[in-house]
Design an enzyme around this catalytic site. Structure first.
Site, short mmCIF file in Angstrom:
data_model
loop_
_atom_site.label_atom_id
_atom_site.label_comp_id
_atom_site.label_asym_id
_atom_site.label_seq_id
_atom_site.Cartn_x
_atom_site.Cartn_y
_atom_site.Cartn_z
CG PHE A 54 -14.19 -0.50 0.77
CD1 PHE A 54 -13.60 0.67 0.14
CD2 PHE A 54 -14.03 -0.98 1.84
CE1 PHE A 54 -13.11 1.44 0.95
CE2 PHE A 54 -13.57 -0.22 2.71
CZ PHE A 54 -13.08 1.15 2.37
CG ASP A 61 -12.30 -8.05 3.00
OD1 ASP A 61 -12.92 -8.06 3.99
OD2 ASP A 61 -11.76 -6.76 2.36
CE LYS A 64 -15.88 -1.92 8.22
NZ LYS A 64 -15.86 -2.02 6.98
#
Ligand SMILES: *Cc1c(COP(=O)(O)O)cnc(C)c1O
Length: 401
Positions: free
Chosen positions: A140, A225, A254
């Site tokens: 993801f 990531d 985030k």
């Protein structure tokens, strides 16, 4: 208006691209949130790890308010007095040399892909249009058209073609497959240190170290990531620190915005980052002074409050408590720091959503990840007492399952 009215409004005027739990939040502080009826819940999701510092962390709120008395947006047409100090701190904290600020995680990943391609095409002699980036099954990395082009999740892809070429998929945590997939056009590998959305999949120890070794040997890029795993979530500031390695390109987002504001970045060495030249990439809001002021304080809070250590300690305690449960339904507990997945034995077509609904009724907000796994990723400021409060309720739900 009551909860039902708010949900109806969302359903009437908002696209149905999510299936939220039926709770309407109107207030938050620390690890706690309250719904419109005043009922209190403990937040065990932290907006997918975007609130590591706790809801409305006082220091970060103060930094935002101070900045709102000065200047919020300049665009990159001009310099501002917040961006430099923020980027310096981000590089210090991550051990990288240069950063390019963006807003969302997907934009950081897009930036990393553009950076890797341009580096390979201009410095490594890989012909443009022929370079390949290796990615992993069940990844993801975000929701843009290019990123979903290399997703293996049919829900993320259906109906969105044509897709961006230039990506090769291999199984996660599979070093021989990586070795085999490399050819003369390979630019590098884009990978999550732990696959969060796939169900908290923690690879075997040494996986990142092996990837690093192979990338060095073959002269290709290791692109990590850490949008979900970064910023103390797994018990280190970054998950790559568990294996004593460093990536060539790092994506962050985030929790960089402290739960207040979308802030992301792609980081790299000076040599790699040098392929970006004026006009080759950009963002209107990327690097704006409000974002930079918030992100700088978000980093300082993580460091000053030793949240990586706390994540490690509280994560170990959380898992120890989970292991005390007497439930034959629990298949596996996977965790690193306060990124915790509990997988259940379920029948065909069953999901853990009903469990999450029961947890919600008892005051614990957690979300299913990948159908069979409940994710627990509370704000890292959580205390032992707060874990105990949650655990009493989680135990009732899980042991009754
Ligand atoms: C959330 C996430 C993204 C995308 O971030 P957005 O801010 O939603 O665009 C990318 N990669 C990983 C690993 C994530 O968890």
């Amino acid at each position: 208006m009551n909860a039902k009215d708010y949900i109806e409004l969302e359903k009437t005027y908002g696209a149905h691209n999510y299936h939220p739990l039926p709770v309407v939040i109107s207030k938050a502080k620390g690890v706690w949130v309250w719904d419109v009826d005043g009922k209190k819940y403990i937040d065990m999701l932290s907006s997918y790890s975007a609130i590591n510092q706790g809801h409305l962390n006082e220091r970060i709120v103060k930094a935002a308010i101070d900045q709102l008395g000065r200047v919020s947006l300049t665009s990159r047409a001009f310099s501002n007095d917040r961006m430099g100090p923020f980027l310096k701190r981000l590089c210090e904290v991550s051990g990288m040399e240069m950063a390019l600020p963006m807003n969302t995680g997907a934009e950081a990943v897009e930036t990393a892909i553009k950076l890797a391609r341009r580096y390979a095409h201009t410095k490594k002699g890989i012909p443009e249009h022929e370079g390949e980036i290796i990615v992993c099954e069940n990844n993801f990395h975000g929701r843009t058209t290019t990123i979903i082009s290399f997703s293996s999740d049919p829900d993320s892809k259906k109906g969105y073609g044509p897709f961006t070429p230039g990506f090769v998929t291999i199984p996660y945590d599979d070093i021989p497959a990586f070795d085999k997939a490399i050819n003369k056009n390979t630019i590098g590998i884009l990978v999550e240190p732990i696959q969060g959305e796939a169900g908290i999949h923690v690879p075997r120890e040494g996986y990142l170290r092996e990837l690093r070794r192979i990338c060095d040997r073959k002269g290709i890029l290791l692109i990590l990531d850490e949008i979900q795993t970064g910023f103390a979530r797994t018990g280190k500031m970054f998950a790559f620190e568990h294996e004593g390695i460093k990536p060539d390109i790092l994506c962050v987002g985030k929790a960089l915005g402290g739960g207040l504001y979308p802030v992301s970045a792609a980081l790299a060495s000076r040599e790699v980052m040098s392929v970006f030249t004026p006009g080759s990439h950009g963002s209107t809001f990327g690097g704006n002074p409000l974002a930079c002021a918030i992100a700088l304080e978000s980093l300082n809070v993580l460091v000053d409050e030793k949240l990586a250590e706390r994540s490690r300690e509280m994560g170990a305690y959380f898992v120890k408590r989970l292991k005390e449960f007497k439930s034959k339904k629990i298949k596996a507990i996977r965790a690193k720091g306060l990124l915790i997945g509990v997988e259940f034995h379920l029948g065909r077509g069953e999901t853990v959503r009903p469990l999450c609904e029961r947890l919600m009724e008892k005051g614990v907000l957690a979300k299913d990840t990948h159908e069979k796994t409940v994710r627990f990723a509370p704000p890292l400021v959580i205390s032992k007492g707060e874990i105990d409060w949650a655990m009493d309720r989680i135990r009732q739900v899980f042991e009754a399952a």
